[in-house]
Design an enzyme around this catalytic site. Structure first.
Site, short mmCIF file in Angstrom:
data_model
loop_
_atom_site.label_atom_id
_atom_site.label_comp_id
_atom_site.label_asym_id
_atom_site.label_seq_id
_atom_site.Cartn_x
_atom_site.Cartn_y
_atom_site.Cartn_z
N THR A 72 -1.93 43.33 98.16
CA THR A 72 -2.10 44.65 98.76
C THR A 72 -3.53 45.11 98.51
O THR A 72 -4.10 44.80 97.46
CB THR A 72 -1.13 45.65 98.08
OG1 THR A 72 0.17 45.38 98.54
CG2 THR A 72 -1.48 47.10 98.36
N THR B 14 -0.90 48.33 93.12
CA THR B 14 -0.35 47.14 93.76
C THR B 14 0.66 46.51 92.83
O THR B 14 0.42 46.43 91.63
CB THR B 14 -1.44 46.11 94.11
OG1 THR B 14 -0.80 44.95 94.67
CG2 THR B 14 -2.26 45.69 92.91
N GLY B 15 1.79 46.09 93.38
CA GLY B 15 2.79 45.47 92.52
C GLY B 15 4.16 45.55 93.16
O GLY B 15 4.28 45.79 94.37
N1 ASP Z 1 3.27 47.32 96.37
C1 ASP Z 1 3.48 46.64 97.62
C2 ASP Z 1 4.88 46.86 98.10
O1 ASP Z 1 5.78 46.86 97.29
C3 ASP Z 1 3.25 45.18 97.52
C4 ASP Z 1 1.98 44.75 96.82
O2 ASP Z 1 1.37 45.52 96.14
O3 ASP Z 1 1.57 43.59 96.99
O4 ASP Z 1 5.08 46.99 99.29
#
Ligand code: ASP
Length: 296
Positions: free
Chosen positions: A163, A213-214
């Site tokens: 992300t 992000t996560g």
């Molecule tokens: N946080 C984002 C989600 O759950 C994914 C990511 O950060 O890669 O959609």
């Protein structure tokens, strides 16, 4: 997941180059006394245009082989915010989030309604959903679906990559944050994560700007971005303490993983992550700069 043994030297170099180019875009805007809001938007557009991050062109696939994109941004001193979720034909979802902020009375538009709003905004570039197709992300979908069949269970943990987000402090002392994502590989049923949710994936106020992000489900349940700001506002924590406590303790306590980038009004930067790596780049107040992928 970003893992050292899965990333070739060449691909690593391309990621560093994309991060540096995005940083330079933001730097140019800030150096010309532009706003933090314009800077974070332009940085995120640059990253959305790269196929190497999970946003825009590099967005992951849903379980039915399509792409649904989420994005949000927020300006600290004005507390204005805009966001979109589940859009399919918008080339740069962060630009549509900005249009929601600037040209609608709303904060968050989703799905078909967000697309209809985009129809009213001639400056918003549109593409077929298939424009977001890439071989790498498709291979990741097949891999995730095979893993799911084997485990005979639905789990999204670890099914995300890259992300994008940006935070900035401008010459006027104003802060802003922006986040954009394709979400999680193999997501179903219109699933939306933290990235387009103000307070979860994105937050900015007069004191701090945060982008996360996560594993989105855990980030929502922890209100990650706002919790970092709240620990500073109500608990007197400094940026580093607040960001560390949320990313290294609160999120893992729920079984989640990920990271965040944040900048405060003094120009301090924090970029904690509890995973092996997190793509990141920075330019500090003293002019020092860098890009990195893994931890020390
Ligand atoms: N946080 C984002 C989600 O759950 C994914 C990511 O950060 O890669 O959609």
């Amino acid at each position: 997941m970003i893992e050292r043994d899965r990333l070739s030297v060449e691909e690593g170099a391309r990621i560093h180059a994309d991060l540096e180019a995005a940083l330079a875009t933001g730097e140019g805007i800030l150096a010309a006394a532009g706003s933090a809001l314009d800077a974070v938007q332009a940085v995120v557009v640059a990253l959305e245009e790269s196929p190497r991050f999970n946003a825009g062109k590099g967005a992951v696939y849903t379980a039915d082989g399509a792409h649904e994109l989420d994005a949000s941004l927020m300006e600290g001193h004005s507390r204005r915010a805009g966001a979109v979720a589940g859009v399919r034909t918008v080339r740069n979802p962060i630009a549509l989030a900005r249009a929601v902020m600037d040209h609608s009375p709303h904060v968050l538009l989703v799905g078909a309604g967000a697309e209809r709003f985009a129809d009213t905004q001639p400056q918003i570039a549109r593409v077929d959903n298939a424009w977001f197709d890439t071989r790498t992300r498709h291979a990741q979908l097949l891999q995730e679906q095979a893993r799911e069949r084997q485990a005979q269970a639905v789990s999204l943990k670890g099914a995300y990559f890259g992300t994008v987000g940006a935070v900035a402090l401008d010459l006027h002392g104003h802060l802003a944050a922006a986040t954009s994502t394709g979400g999680m590989t193999n997501k179903r049923y219109g699933r939306v994560g933290d990235s387009p949710l103000i307070g979860a994936g994105t937050w900015a106020d007069a004191r701090v700007a945060v982008s996360g992000t996560g594993w989105g489900e855990c980030f929502i349940r922890c209100a990650v971005a706002h919790d970092i700001a709240a620990r500073m506002a109500y608990g007197g924590a400094c940026l580093e303490e607040a960001a560390e406590a949320v990313v290294m303790q609160a999120v893992p306590a729920l079984g989640g993983d990920g990271g965040a980038i944040a900048v405060d009004v003094q120009g301090n930067i924090a970029m904690p992550f509890n995973t092996a790596g997190m793509y990141r780049g920075w330019i500090a107040r003293d002019g020092s700069r860098g890009t990195a992928i893994f931890g020390a």
